[in-house]
Design a protein around this motif. Structure first.
Motif: not given
Length: 449
Positions: A364-388
């Motif tokens: 779920s987090r790997e796929l959410r990182a893809v969605v965040s990148r496409r939506l340009k949600q950089w804060d969300e992308l950073r937090e997801i990558r940090r949790s992983l």
């Protein structure tokens, strides 16, 4: 070959004539009182092999029955045409928008298919409206239903007439789409073979097989996705005294030999519900793909698989919905990950402690990182990558988090600390060239700053 076929047909006619009372088999002439010789014998044999009292004889050896299966209005998320006459497939699932779904199921005389297996029972289901009993007035005097047509072959030589009636029921092939369950591997190849052997063309080429999507959405929860398990666990439908599929061919052969309707009756009931439940499953899948399961019954679908399906469609309009699906799944899987978080906070990385997060947690987090990148949600992308990175602690997680910190936030110090953390955690004497190159680049950027 033609002479041999003619001799076999002649022997069959004589055998039927001998079964008729008063038949004179010595000369091959029809019995006294027989209206038309061998044709009358064939007609009598076909009548004797009627599958039941509620079946209509369409042609010699071909019987038909139609029954209406009502379904709930909220369970039917199909498209209605301009005249309100029928519903169509959704663009998310069907190969074309607005085509007529034709729910199709076939029973054969053999389990392996092939040229020697005859489709003795063909079922077609059409979405329609059925009048509501006892309804006096109101906005909806009718309710959605599935009209199921069953075509039965009581005489193998009548197969051309069976296929002709099948084409007549399908109607205009360019506006119809066959909806099956595992039909790509069984039902349609069988029908295509039978049409070829009778020098006919299969009416229609559009097809939607429900099995791949069903497996994608429900296999993580229920495992094997046979139609029986899907009906019981997903649709919450049960059948009483259902006949196993392995018994269908033997029962048909015994019916052909004896004409006993009790042999074939369970097969006809089994086939009827197969067709009717196809419509319910298709409606469930379309409802999930559009806006979630409207019925909220049975086993829930896999949200990560649904989000991946929507992403694979390539339509950017579904990104926000994918993000919502994944966020919901992330909240649920967070509870299951507590033991992994505790191990990570204890001072080590998950990889070093020998603890791995659940597969669903990571997916779920790997796929959410893809969605965040496409939506340009950089804060969300950073937090997801940090949790992983904190939980899994792999080289891939370190590199991906460092990329986000370096390129999106210009946080060179944070990126370098992640890379150095990985080098320390791995304890390798020969550092990976990619890691070493990235660390050197980050140090140069920090020195320039």
């Amino acid at each position: 070959m033609a002479d041999l076929y003619a001799r076999l047909q002649e022997l069959k006619k004589r055998k039927r004539a001998s079964a008729t009372p008063g038949a004179d088999t010595s000369s091959g002439t029809p019995a006294a009182g027989s209206p038309d010789g061998a044709e009358a014998g064939e007609s009598a044999a076909a009548v004797e092999r009627s599958p039941g009292p509620d079946w209509e004889r369409r042609a010699p050896g071909v019987y038909e029955r139609s029954r209406v299966y009502p379904i709930a209005r909220k369970s039917l998320p199909f498209d209605m045409d301009e005249d309100g006459r029928w519903y169509g497939l959704s663009p998310l699932t069907g190969p074309h928008s607005g085509v007529r779904p034709v729910f199709l199921d076939v029973e054969t005389s053999g389990l392996s298919g092939g040229a020697g297996s005859t489709a003795f029972l063909i079922g077609l289901g059409f979405l329609a409206f059925a009048p509501v009993e006892g309804h006096a007035s109101g906005a909806f005097p009718v309710e959605p239903a599935v009209t199921v047509y069953q075509l039965f072959l009581s005489e193998p030589s009548a197969e051309p007439a069976l296929l002709a009636r099948f084409a007549e029921l399908v109607g205009a092939p360019d506006t119809a789409c066959f909806v099956t369950y595992n039909g790509a591997s069984f039902d349609l190849p069988v029908l295509r073979t039978r049409h070829i052997m009778n020098r006919l063309r299969l009416p229609g080429t559009l097809h939607w097989d429900l099995m791949p999507l069903t497996r994608r959405l429900y296999a993580p929860a229920i495992g094997s996705c046979t139609l029986g398990r899907v009906e019981r666990l997903v649709l919450e439908l049960g059948r009483d005294d259902d006949v196993p599929g392995s018994e269908v061919p033997p029962r048909y052969h015994r019916f052909i030999d004896t004409g006993e309707q009790a042999e074939i009756a369970p097969v006809l009931a089994h086939h009827y519900y197969d067709v009717a439940h196809l419509a319910l499953l298709a409606a469930t899948l379309q409802g999930i793909l559009r806006d979630g399961d409207p019925r909220r019954r049975g086993v829930g679908h896999d949200r990560v698989a649904l989000a991946k399906f929507l992403l694979d469609r390539g339509d950017q309009t579904h990104l926000a919905r994918c993000a919502a699906l994944l966020d919901e799944d992330i909240r649920e899987t967070e509870e299951r990950r507590r033991h992994v978080s505790a191990a990570a906070r204890a001072g080590g990385f998950a990889a070093r402690a020998g603890v791995r997060p659940p597969r669903a947690w990571s997916a779920s987090r790997e796929l959410r990182a893809v969605v965040s990148r496409r939506l340009k949600q950089w804060d969300e992308l950073r937090e997801i990558r940090r949790s992983l990175w904190l939980v899994r602690g792999t080289q891939y997680d370190a590199v991906e988090l460092a990329k986000v910190l370096e390129h999106r936030f210009r946080d060179y110090s944070g990126a370098l600390s992640v890379i150095e953390g990985w080098q320390e955690a791995s304890g390798s004497r020969d550092p990976d060239p990619e890691i070493a190159h990235r660390a050197d680049r980050l140090r140069r950027k920090l020195s320039r700053r």
